[in-house]
Each structure stands twice: as structure tokens, then as C-alpha cells.
Design an enzyme around this catalytic site. Structure first.
Site, mmCIF file in Angstrom:
data_model
loop_
_atom_site.group_PDB
_atom_site.id
_atom_site.type_symbol
_atom_site.label_atom_id
_atom_site.label_comp_id
_atom_site.label_asym_id
_atom_site.label_seq_id
_atom_site.Cartn_x
_atom_site.Cartn_y
_atom_site.Cartn_z
ATOM 1 N N GLY D 34 0.860 -1.184 0.000
ATOM 2 C CA GLY D 34 0.000 0.000 0.000
ATOM 3 C C GLY D 34 0.888 1.223 0.000
ATOM 4 O O GLY D 34 1.778 1.346 0.836
ATOM 5 N N ARG D 170 -3.135 6.070 -11.265
ATOM 6 C CA ARG D 170 -3.322 4.657 -11.625
ATOM 7 C C ARG D 170 -4.544 4.575 -12.533
ATOM 8 O O ARG D 170 -5.674 4.682 -12.054
ATOM 9 C CB ARG D 170 -3.555 3.792 -10.385
ATOM 10 C CG ARG D 170 -2.407 3.677 -9.432
ATOM 11 C CD ARG D 170 -1.263 2.863 -9.986
ATOM 12 N NE ARG D 170 -0.152 2.792 -9.034
ATOM 13 C CZ ARG D 170 0.826 3.689 -8.971
ATOM 14 N NH1 ARG D 170 0.863 4.716 -9.811
ATOM 15 N NH2 ARG D 170 1.799 3.558 -8.077
ATOM 16 N N LYS D 229 10.396 12.274 -11.017
ATOM 17 C CA LYS D 229 11.100 11.003 -11.188
ATOM 18 C C LYS D 229 11.208 10.665 -12.675
ATOM 19 O O LYS D 229 10.213 10.750 -13.394
ATOM 20 C CB LYS D 229 10.363 9.906 -10.412
ATOM 21 C CG LYS D 229 10.469 10.139 -8.902
ATOM 22 C CD LYS D 229 9.550 9.225 -8.123
ATOM 23 C CE LYS D 229 8.103 9.638 -8.310
ATOM 24 N NZ LYS D 229 7.154 8.790 -7.566
ATOM 25 N N GLY D 234 17.030 8.789 -13.689
ATOM 26 C CA GLY D 234 17.247 9.339 -12.357
ATOM 27 C C GLY D 234 16.102 10.219 -11.904
ATOM 28 O O GLY D 234 14.938 9.927 -12.183
ATOM 29 N N ASP D 261 7.319 4.565 -3.762
ATOM 30 C CA ASP D 261 7.035 4.715 -2.337
ATOM 31 C C ASP D 261 8.330 4.780 -1.541
ATOM 32 O O ASP D 261 8.457 5.566 -0.595
ATOM 33 C CB ASP D 261 6.195 3.542 -1.838
ATOM 34 C CG ASP D 261 4.905 3.383 -2.629
ATOM 35 O OD1 ASP D 261 4.423 4.374 -3.215
ATOM 36 O OD2 ASP D 261 4.382 2.255 -2.670
#
Lengths: 321, 321, 321, 321, 321, 321
Positions: D34, D170, D229, D234, D261
Site C-alpha cells: 500500500g 493509476r 522522477k 534518475g 514509495d
């Protein structure tokens, strides 16, 4: 402050995935165990708060044990990490050479917990509990651990905390049988509730008939809360003048290790939650049956709802053969 | 009488089935290892007879090691079982925290092999060999094992047996770095063939440039057979006046433990079977590459035919990425 | 010279990790087996030296078998590698369709051992033993292997070596039942000690009542050392005029394959070490019970100490249900 | 009061043991995950206290998650069990059809955490923290969860708590792309620190060039702490006027899920512990590299000592190819 | 009637779970394979109907293969079960001794499919297809299977069915190299589309330079649809006068077996569905890359959607190192 | 047209590899199940053609189920893929808390099959069968599925197709017990053959004594083909005026789930193939015993030959204890 404080060594168990002599076993399954730690987990699963006094290695296995106990809700405020000594471990060989019996191979000499000492035993922590629990294993692993255990028993006795003691005689941990007899007998002088089996009774008391065991423990040590485990025959208790017998639940055994801890932990939890001794024994027997059905000691220690379902459902299930 | 006699501690290795910190690893895979034992197996796989002097616990893990060595054809006539002490073991954590590097967690203190002593070293057995091999690990595990190793080196020197020594500095086995430097330096005085890497050179000699390493070993210890392992850069040798460099084979690394033993064992076998130093290095590098592709140290030690196939097939294979 | 010489085919067994029809089994576990090889391992585990005459494929499975036997201490001096033919293998389907029974699927036609021939049988090797052991399987796998078995029996008879024979009738290995009856009956003429079960007795002798079996074997073949295996009912022996019955030990069965080999091997070892026939049967029964508790045939073959612990501990254990 | 409070849904992950389409996968490995829960564990591993606001099913999987978080030391005082709804779960398909990419199959619709509502967000709990963290996933799973997330952001803004937001778009969780754009854009109005990748920037801002992304986020939303990101390229940050770029660490990828995460959690922990932004990014990148090397998200989240060892050891290791 | 009819032997593959020599492998994973069967599955996954002519053992492994093919939608109407002969099997040793290369150990001599004969080849079935496909393996396994293959080729030629042939030279299946050259050369006379690699070209044609290979196949055999596989260098085709080159996709290799079948099957499917030769080669290369990433041959054969995702996603993924 | 048409939801089952509460289970094994799907497979294994009407998710788990059924030979012409909804799944917890009993944790709400509707029920397909089979689970999973089930029953009744109904009351699938009673009672009006157990009888009929159950079903619903399952006590049938009792076969239970489906499927197949009711019950009981010995429901469903071997071999096997 936890209702119960226990003192002793948690261990990482490497349980053989396949039966037979360890020579031939290729895969081992890691489990978190240790007799007093198991008792703590049994208690918290049933809603009784518990803290463990111990030392762990400052290594991956120590972290594993620490997170396990913390995750279960055991109070870990009195656990120290030892930067030098490793966490104790052992291996379990199942069903060989004797079917239904497990052999253990310890690597716990010089472990972090073997350095447990009276300094680890905080009088306020022990004194604030309702029950202090330790076992004959803590008496056996080192001189300092033994001193810590006696300090715990003495503090408890002094402050009116109930002392609970599981004899847990482990031959491999004592150099000489006489030492075990001397030390464990001395410990019984401080004990309110004792758990033992027939072989242990025979060793410590020289008697093994149930009545004699009860009589000896009462007369020599003044103990009037006695639980005598009889294996497949079940268990008997002498409890403040009353004698109670409860049958064992028959289940397929995968690894009998941990049955005694499940029994002691669930028995204590039940007594503390107001069950009478017969109910406590029945619940303790159920828990012992549950844990022997799997590898590892703690996984099948029941929560209240699961314990109730076992007791209601046992015997109605499909034949297990 | 075996052509090579080695002295040191075999161990049971429990290699993590999954990568990452051992806390989170559930299954462990058992392997038979130990630096000198690995060298023995490397030798016999290539047809060079070898015997190992050691002690094992009289337990399941000791029997496992014993049958392993006997099964491979290693001479086990000089292995004793210790009824009191357990067989040494260790755990392997792979690819964490540093990718491609393995961490070890030893449970070998007080092991059966730590009680190795000069009594275990039979002068006739050592004296009858062509090569005597031991390592810096045997020098580290106990005082008595160290004495045994020195006795072996002295006997070999006295009888014209070639002495082979792998520095194998293991920080976790030494209380103080200075002890390691003193002992290992002393050992070098007895050595004909030495295996070491750059870090070990730096520690023992205070230099790490290749030329300096060769110069120091020659001038201070009179060693003119030197193999310097350079990791991904390959390996270099100073061999009776000649300097040779060989590249490493690049393969996917599962567990780098055992690469050095494969190198030493296959190098010795190749020299004993008449290969020139460059060929021996190339074969040793191939074997080192083979063993790092799997968990465990000995499984991929090659037989002659497999070694040949690797050397012929390497580079023609499908891209491994 | 080994005390016992055996002749027959070792096999690699691939035992289904999960129960049920092999269609649905995904993972298979490799084991080293073969009836005569199992007997050899049973013997050496109990301290009786044994050598095996056989042929193996010059492949990975052949090396696996070879190192297994050598590792256990079996004499491998009379094992040859066949460069052309593969090592025989088979698959084991457990508990399906009949619970507690295993099915086998052989891939042994044309195996290295099927090329065993009289040339492999060294008269000095067989003649130097106290016991020569082979089985009806060796009689079945090929004409040349059968000839080798008969040569072994004849040499043994000629030199006063005790001949031991396990009937081991395997329907899948014979084209016609009549062939099996003819060959196995012929073999009985050379036999001192015979192991058989009720179905085999019925097939070869036309009788299955215990007394009739004993009578027929004595009158028709002059055998006065007979062990009749009765499955769950235990085993009976006619032994030089004495009839003995021993109960089976009841244990949970994982794979019954190998029980007969364990029985024969431990029985022979016990007789050779001076046990009377009843003790030998009891020990053999214990070993048979031990091996059926695991996949694989040889892993649970006991060493002396483990056998003793089983016999002492059986029945005192926790209920297995 | 924890230093960081996070809000979102923990999930049980069933990760395919073997690669390829899930049709052909037989075994699945259970992990606790999660996105916000992972961030919490990343924080506490580095010594930053963290609490998670969430709901779990009152089932075995909910208990599993709960004990995991408690075991790691995450504050669980604001986790509620829902007696009706199950704990959310998902399956992971690895390396198929695109090598190095994982597919997910969610079973989280109607989960306990989808019933998260503003009632779950205790203003004192959020207001007492230094940082409040949530993600675009919480915005997507249900209307009530979205409201809870907005309430958290608003409280934090109102009380001067730093708000941290990982866009975490998502596709499978949104019915329509426009909804995602609207909601996530609205969220950015409340955000102090934002984490996003190029695809997310493109979706929300209509630009993907680094400078444009930074400019848009600053001008439209007033955000001056931005971490972008860039996958294998990198990561870049705009941090209070300064632009910093840090390379990714290259490691063998087993399952890329959880990298973001790990990045966010370790970045926040590092900033809170006084690292400058470049050091925080480097440490965050290292943690992201560590977690993609294994199945599961949290197992390889580093403790301080392991993070330091990775940073020192990376590049000195054996070639991984 | 299926669009494609193939002829050849399906096999059960036992793939080593761990790398290294099979001696040391304990667990094996069962897979359904066989070169022509793989091609069939590749075709049906992409929507091209296919039927396989073969024989299977009337055993568990035969049922396993049968249900596999039927489950995938392959037409099984021309598969017969042989009551006497077993289904062919083989073992796979991975990454040893050559990294990235797999070794096979066959147990297929005397298999059910080795009894394939011209009787199995139904002229209407073959004649009703658009493509008839077989390989050099069917030419090698027995005289009768070879005759069946030639009968299939002849019928196809006679009825205007396109013939597709994968040379698939397997040294272990031929007693003498010359036999292989003779038979395979003869087969080429009946072939419209041929798949081969450089080693096979060299063996059959005496040339290995791409241009020479194309020239020889055209001039000697009149083949103008040629696919030459070049391993890591990709593949080249001569296709009705046009020469096309396509690079290979680079992925981590777990087991290269099956790459050629994936290539052939996806190439044929693509051509039959109207792709030009370059697109067909690119799709075939993608499928070959997909299948080498896992154990087993067929699991990763793509469906149309997965193939498209691979082609779009490849190169955008996280670095695999 | 298939002889039997069934209607209901197939599911992917994730069965715990180790016993105990799912919290502690790390590995799960995927199986294809679903009560009506299991019945179909039971039928086709015994040579009775069967088709399943259902919906599957257009996902990997849907494909897994589809290929499973097609592979077994079940007619899949009336299975639709739902592009929006996932395939239903569930988890199995074994032997905890009640030994020998399995718990399930469903993730099937909103599944593809829950969208089954009367549109899916083709009157010609149902009407062309000899038997139409569905269960109380289909009645429970959604309103539309229930309508589909009733449509199927009505069509069958109307066209003289025998209706077979397994009550299969699953408490977790019904919001209120009364709903279940109402719906299932209504269904009984359309039923020719009913399968139920004592608890279900008690729930629906208010009686549980065997005679009362038979009487109620006959008088209230006019059913004269009744199979009442009694767990370890066996099963009883009222069959067109005749009452028959058959004992259960006692076997070691690994997972009792699927026993009822095996019973129903094999009973129907046997009746359709002309067995009398007692023989059908005995065969059905055997199949139920076979499937409970393994994880998964369908793997041990017997083919005719295996069923015969079980019936002949049961009781002659080695003791299982």
C-alpha cells in the site's frame, strides 16, 4: 503496565520442511519462538497485556523477533539489544526417529539472552504486574539468566504478584541432572502456579502418580495451584483444594513443540479473565491441540473467536484419520 | 596417500532462498561448504586426490558434511567427530544491502572444528602429500586451530611439501585487526603459493598496487608463487619470475561466496596436472565464474569435461543481460 | 571385502511433491533409490559393510547415484559407467487412486543397468562375502541382467556364501506372468533366505495361507529361512524350524515404497550382527515404518542409535491420529 | 504524536513466484503493501515516527496488515476495522508482457479502505504532525476516501503542517481520465511537496519537459518543492529555487512496484532529519533501487546502517551483469 | 479443418528449479513442450487454427499433454493414444556448464510418438490445411516417424499446401551426422518455408555466410522463403527475392529452449494474417525473447494483445541490467 | 449438444500451502474451481458430455478457467467474457480454527459471473440436454444470476429435461437467512434430483431426521430423488420409493472443499450411465473421499479406471493412521 510480565529467551526456530533426519533435509522454515515469548503471544491474542524482559542480538534475527513481539502487541519496552552476542537459534527435526516427536539442535550457547542478568529485571515493571511468569529454561541457559529469573520471582513474591512457573526441563541445557534438580527445586519455593509433566514430576519430586505429585508439591513447596500435563491422556489440576481432569483433544500432529507454551499461556489468560479452572484447562488443551497441527509454535495460538470456534466445532468435523 | 592435504573447518551453510534482509527471509537452503573443504572438492572433481583434516560435530550436520566429502571422493580418514561440540554453521544474506554482495551470520564459535589442535595433524599424512593447503580462516577460529595450522605448515616445509595458503581475511572472526595482521604475516613465512586480494594485500603489506604487492611478498617472505585476485578486473600472478594477467569471466552473480575457493582449488589442480600458470589462471577464473551463478559453493565446481565446455562455449552463448 | 555383496539397478526416483494423479503434479523431488541399493544403505547405516555390483549411465543421474552410495560408505568398486545408456529413472504418484498406495511410472527400459551381464559379476568379489543379495527385479529388467543374477547366485552357492533373495515381483517389468513364475521359481532353488509377501506367495506357490507358504518353500525349494511380509498385519518368519510373528508398527504413511527394502536390509544386518530372528524382525519392522513416513526410500533408514530410539519411544509419543 | 501522518489504503499483495502471464503461475507469495503504508514503513525504518489513518477488513488479511505496521513501529491508533468490508488485495504479474514491468490485477473495489471517510480524519492527529502525506490513489478509490484525503490536506494547510503528495496516477482506478485530471489538479492546490513522473506531468500539466513541469507547478499551484522522477534517467528536483539532478542506481530488477514509495518515504525522512535535497534524493534513489531487487515493496526498505552500506558499497561490488 | 497442420512429438519437460548440474538439483518443474506442439500453441494464441498429428502414451503424462493442447484450442482429433509406449520426456539443466545455455537429457527412445507412422497421416487432414509444418526432430526420432513426416510433406506438396520446415538438428537424436545430413537434405526438396540457424546451414549446405546460405537453398532446393536465425545478432530472411534483417530483442535469459519454436510459430501466424515479412520477423523475434525469460517453452507465447504491448513497451521499461 | 448443461460461477481458488490462520500463510496455490464447474469436470472425466453456462472476466484468471474447462473437454460454447468485471476468486484457510474444516474468504462480489442473467440461458442449449444442473450458490451471488438459474430450471422443466439441484447453502453469500430460505425453497419446486446435507435440511425444511427430510421433500415439493449427505456417517438416498444408505470412505483429509461437488457429479454420471442408485452413491462417495485428500477440488476427480481401482483397492491398502 502489562498485566503479565515474563522473563526468558526468544529464539529463531528453523523447522525442517520435510520430515526425517536433518542430514537429508534441504529446506528450513524460519519461525519466531521461545517458551516465555510464546506465552506472551498466547496472552495478548486473548486480550491480556503482557511484557517480555529479554535480550536479543543486534542482528537480523533479533530484529525479526522484536518486530514479531511488537507486532503482536507484546510490550517490548524491557527488551535490550546486545551488540556482541547473537540471537539464539535452533533447528527442529520432525518425526524422526520417533514418529510424532521432534528433536531440537540448539545454537544458543553464548546467545544474547544468555547474558540476561539481574540488572535486566526492573522491580517496578515486575512489581506492577498481576502475574510474573518464567520457566526452567531460563534457569538453565546461564548463571546470570538464572539469577535474573530468581530476582524476578523474589520481587514478585515480595510485591504480591502471582508467580507462574513452567518447569520445562530440557536435558540438553543442563550439564548435570543434579544441577537441574537443585535449581528447579529451589525455584519451586517461589511459585504460586506450576506447570509440569510426569517426567518432570518424577525428576524433581521422585514421584509420578498424580496424587503423589500433588501431595509433594503442596507439602514440600506449599503450592496449591498445580497443572500436571499428561500428554495424550490430557491434563489434571490441583487447584485450591479441587482436583480437575480434562481430556486432550486428538488432532494430527505435525510438530508437538510449543504445545506446553500454548497450554500455559491460554490457561493463564483464561484464569485472569475469570474462567474457572476446568474451563481454563479445556481452553488450554484446545490451544495446545491447535499449535501442534503446524510447524512453528505461535502461528496457531488462537484469538478468542477462533478458540470458541474450535471448542464448538471439534468433533463435528469430517473424520481426520 | 592423497596428493593434497588440507586443514580447516567445513560448515553447513543456510542460504536465503529469497534476497533481502534475513528478517524477511522465510526459507533457507542447506549447503555443505567451508573454504578448505571446497578446495578439496574442487581438486577431486578434476582428478586430484585430496584429504581433509578436520573435526565435525557428532550430529546430523556433521554426518551431512562427512557423507558429502566421502561421496565426492575426498579422503575422510583424518576427520574426527566431537561428541560435545556442534558442527559450525552460518547463514547467507544475499544482495542486501549491497547488490551482488552476500553477508554472513556465523554460528561457529565453540564449534567442533574450533577444537582442532596440533594432535589432529598427523606428520605422515601431511608429509606424504605433494601440497598442503590451509587458509587464514583456520588461523582465526581458535588458538588451537591456529596451532594446528602452523604445525601443518611447519611439517610441510620440513618435508618438502608445497605449502599453499589463501589469506582469506574475515573481519568477523578476529577480535582485533592487529592480531590478524600478526598471525597472517607470520604464516606467510611458511608459504610457497599464496592467494590474496587487494584488500588483504593492503592490510598485510601496506601496499595495494600490483607491482608493490608482488615485490613485498617476494622480499619480505620470499614467496615467488603469488596469485592476486582483482574481482571484476580478473587476476594477476607472479609465478617464478613471470607476471601473468587473466581477465574475469562475466556472468550473472547469484551468490559470490565460494569464488575464491573455486579459484584456489582449480588453480592448484591445474598446476598439479601440468598446466602452465596462464592456463591454470584461466581455468580457475572459469570455475570462479561458474560457482557464483548459484547458491552454495561447491555445486558448480566443474569436472574436467564441464570446465572444457565452459571455456569453449563462453562468449558464444545467448546474451545474458 | 564387503560382508554383503548385492546386485541390481539403482534408480533415480522423481517423487511427486503433491498427491494425486501426475497430470496435476507440478513439482517432483529427486531421490536416489533402487531395491538392492537401498538394502546396501540399510546395511552400512547399521555398520555392516556392503558393495553393489551395477552399471550406471555416464550422465548426471549416474553421478548422483554413485556419489550417494560412496557417500554412505557403500563399496563402489564394482560399479561401471555405461557411456551409451542412460541411468534408469521412475516417477512416483502418491495416494491416488488408492489412498496409501503409490503408483510408479518407469523409464528404465534400455537403461545402463539393463545391460548388466555375467561379465559384471566378479567371482572373487561375490565369493568373498558372507551374504549375496539380489531380487526379482534384477531378474526382470533384461535377459543379461537375469543371467548376471543367476551367475551371482550360483557363485555364492558354490562358495558357501549365504544367498538372500527378495522376490519383489513387479508386474510392469514382465511381459507375461508365466515368465515371472518360471524365472522366480528357478531362482528359489539357489536361495537361503527369502523375503516375500502373500501375493507373491500365491503367484509362485499357488498358496497364500502362512503355513502352506512355509511348507511349500521348504518342501519344493528346501528353504528354511523365510520371511513373509503381511502388510498391516506385520510379518511372520519360518526360521530354521521356528515360526515367529511380529506386529507392524502403525505410522502415518506418506509413501510406502521402500518399506520392503528397509525390512530386508535391516533384517539382514541384524542377523549378521547376532540378533535372534524375532529381534531382527522387530528391528526390520521398525525400519520399514520409519521409511514409509517420508518421500524417498533411503532417507529414513536408521542408524543404530535412531533405531534404538524408535523402538524405545514408539507408543510413548503424542497421538498421531 | 507521530512526526508524519499518512492517509491511504494498505493492501495485501500476492506476487507471482514465477514470471509470465498469471494463467500459468501456480504459486503466489503474500506481501504487505500500500503506497502510504510503504511510506510509513520507510520513515520509521529511518527513525522518523509515522502514523497511518486507514480502515482494514476485520479478517485475516486485515490482521496481517495491522500486525505488520505495529511490528514496524508505525502508530496504529487511527486504524479502524470494518466488520463488513474485506481488506483490499491485488495480484502482481512480473516481466510479462513487457520485461522489467509488472502488471497488477486489483480486488479492492468495495474494500474496507474504500469506506474511508472524513470522519476518519482526526484534526488533532493530523494537526499535531510535521508532515501530512497522501497520494492520488486515495483520491481514486472512492468518493468518501477522496473527501477524507481533501479533509486531511485542508486541516494540514490550516495548521501549518507540511503537505506531501505523490500523484500516483493509476489508470485502472479511474473511470475517466478527465476525472483524474480534475481531482488531482484540485489536490495540487493544497500541496507543499509533490512527487510525480513525466507521464503524470504530461497528464496533469500538459507539459513534460523538466523546466516546463517545474514552471507550471510553480505558477499554477505555487509549489516550490517538486520531485520529478525520470525512471532510469534518475530524478530531478526543484527545491526552493534550486534545481538538482541525481542519477539512478542501476540494479537487476525483480519487481519495480514500490520504487516510488521507497523514494518518497526515504526522501521525506532524509529532509526531516536535516539532509540537503541532493543528499535526500541520493538516499531516496538508493532505497528505490534496493526495493526493486525483490518481490514485495517493503522488505528492502533500508534502515540507516544498510542505506549507508549501500551508498558506500555500490559500484565496488562484483559485476552483476 | 485447421489452417495449419503440424506433425511431431510433444514431450513433458522437467525443468530444473535451480541452476547447475542435475546431480545437485532437487526439484524439477513439469512443463508441456515439443517443437511442433509449441508451434501449434503459438499459432492458436494468435488466432490461427492448428491441429497436431501425433501419438501419446496412455499414461498420466499423455493425458497432461492432451489436455494442454485441447485447452489451448489446438485440434486434437488426430492424436492417438498408444497403450504400450510411454509419453516421451526430458530433463533440462540450465546455465551449466555454459552460462545462458541449457542442456537436455532425453528419455524419449521408444516413446509413443516414436511409433508415429505414415498411417497416422490422413491425406484429407493435411490436404485441407493452408500450411503443413514439421521439423528435423520428427525426422530423427524413428524410421516410422520419418516416413510419416515425408508422407506429410509429399501430400502437402501434392495438394498445394504450403510446407514449413524447421531444420532443428539435434545431435543427440542422430546416430551418425551423415544420416542427419542425408535425411534433412532430402526433406528440403519438399519445403516452401525453411527455418534454420548458422550451424545447421553449415552442416547441411557447407556454407555459413548469409548470402551463401540463401544462394545454396535457392539453387539446390529451389526454396525462396528462408529464415536464418543468428542468435543475439537477430535474424535474416530471404523472402521471394527480398532480403530483410531484424535485430534480436535483448532480455534476461532463464532458459533459451523454445525460442526457435516461438519464432517459427509467430512468424507463420503473422504471415498467414497478412503481415509483411519484416513485421512477421519482428513479431517472431519478440515472441522468442518473451519465451526465453521463463522456464518452459509455451507459457510466454503471446496473445495478440500481449505481443503488441511488448513491441510498444520494449525499451521504455526500467533498466534490467 | 452436451448431455448435461450446468449453470454457475467458476472461481479461482488460492489454497493456503501451509495450515493455520491466513495471516501466517506466505504461499498460496492456484486452483480452478466452482461448484458447477467441478460437477462438469466430474462428468466429463467419466465420459458424460457437459457444457457450462457462465461468464468469466476478460483477464488472466478468466483465461485460466476457460482453458481448464476446454482442456478437460467441457463444452465452452456458452461461456462469455466480460470486459469490465473480474473473474471471482477466493482464499482457503485449512485446518484452522477447526481441524479438518476449511474456511473461505471470497472476493467474488461484482465478479463477471455475478452479472450472469437470463440472457445467458439459451433455451435450445438447456432444452437439448438430458440433465440441467445448478446450485444454491448461483441463487445467492446476485439477482440476475438467480433469475438466470430460475430461467434454466423453468426451461428444463418445460422441455422434460431432468433438473438437478445442489442446495449448497453458503451463509456468507446471503445477506439474510430468510432470503436464502425463501429462494432455495422456491427453487425446490422445479427440482427432480436434490442434493443436501442435514444442516441444509434443517434450514429449509425445519427437520433434520432422515425420514422427516425425505417426507417433507416429497410432500411439499414432490421430489422423489433425494440424496442426503451425512458427512462421516455417509449418505442416504430416497430414490423413487427406495431408501438406500452408503457408508463414507475414511481417508486423511487435507481440504474437504469440493467433496459435495465430486459427489454430485459422479452420482449424476453414474445414474446417466446406468448404475443403480446404490452403486451411484458408492461411486460418488469414493470420489468425494478422493478429492478431500488434496488441495483443490478437481484434481482428484476420477476417471473410470481410477474410480474402479479405488473401489477395489480401498481397505487393502497399508494402514494410513
Amino acid at each position: 503496565m502489562p498485566e503479565v510480565v515474563a522473563l526468558g529467551e526468544p529464539l529463531v526456530q528453523f523447522n525442517a520442511v520435510t520430515d526425517g533426519p536433518l542430514r537429508h533435509v534441504t529446506y528450513f522454515e524460519k519461525h519466531a519462538t521461545g517458551t516465555e515469548a510464546n506465552v506472551c503471544v498466547a496472552l495478548v491474542r486473548l486480550g491480556v497485556s503482557c511484557g517480555l524482559i529479554t535480550r536479543l542480538g543486534a542482528d537480523e534475527f533479533g530484529l525479526f523477533i522484536y518486530n514479531w513481539l511488537r507486532g503482536e502487541g507484546v510490550d517490548v519496552s524491557h527488551i535490550r539489544f546486545d551488540p556482541e552476542r547473537p540471537t539464539g537459534i535452533y533447528f527442529v527435526q520432525r518425526n524422526y526417529p520417533i514418529p510424532g516427536v521432534s528433536d531440537v539442535l540448539y545454537y544458543r550457547r553464548g546467545s544474547a539472552a544468555s547474558a540476561l542478568s539481574p540488572d535486566d529485571v526492573d522491580p517496578d515493571y515486575v512489581g506492577g504486574a498481576r502475574v510474573f511468569h518464567t520457566t526452567g529454561i531460563t534457569m538453565a541457559i546461564s548463571d546470570t539468566a538464572r539469577s535474573a529469573a530468581f530476582k524476578g520471582l523474589e520481587i514478585a513474591r515480595g510485591k504480591g504478584v502471582i508467580t507462574s512457573f513452567d518447569v520445562n526441563y530440557r536435558k540438553k541445557l543442563w550439564t548435570r541432572v543434579e544441577d537441574a534438580v537443585n535449581v528447579l527445586s529451589r525455584a519451586l519455593n517461589f511459585v504460586d502456579i506450576v506447570f509440569l509433566d510426569e517426567d518432570e514430576a518424577s525428576l524433581l519430586l521422585g514421584v509420578s502418580m498424580v496424587d503423589d505429585v500433588f501431595k509433594e508439591l503442596r507439602s514440600r513447596f506449599g503450592i496449591d495451584k498445580i497443572v500436571l500435563k499428561l500428554g495424550v491422556k490430557g491434563s489434571m489440576a490441583y487447584w485450591e483444594g479441587r482436583v480437575v481432569k480434562v481430556d486432550a483433544f486428538r488432532v494430527p500432529v505435525k510438530d508437538p513443540i510449543g504445545a506446553g507454551d500454548a497450554y500455559a499461556g491460554v490457561f493463564l489468560a483464561s484464569i485472569l479473565r475469570g474462567h474457572d479452572v476446568e474451563s481454563a484447562m479445556r481452553r488450554a488443551s484446545a490451544a495446545a491441540a491447535m499449535v501442534v497441527m503446524v510447524r512453528g509454535d505461535e502461528e496457531n495460538l488462537p484469538r478468542e473467536d477462533d478458540l470458541r470456534r474450535f471448542l464448538e466445532g471439534y468433533g463435528r468435523q469430517v473424520d481426520l484419520r
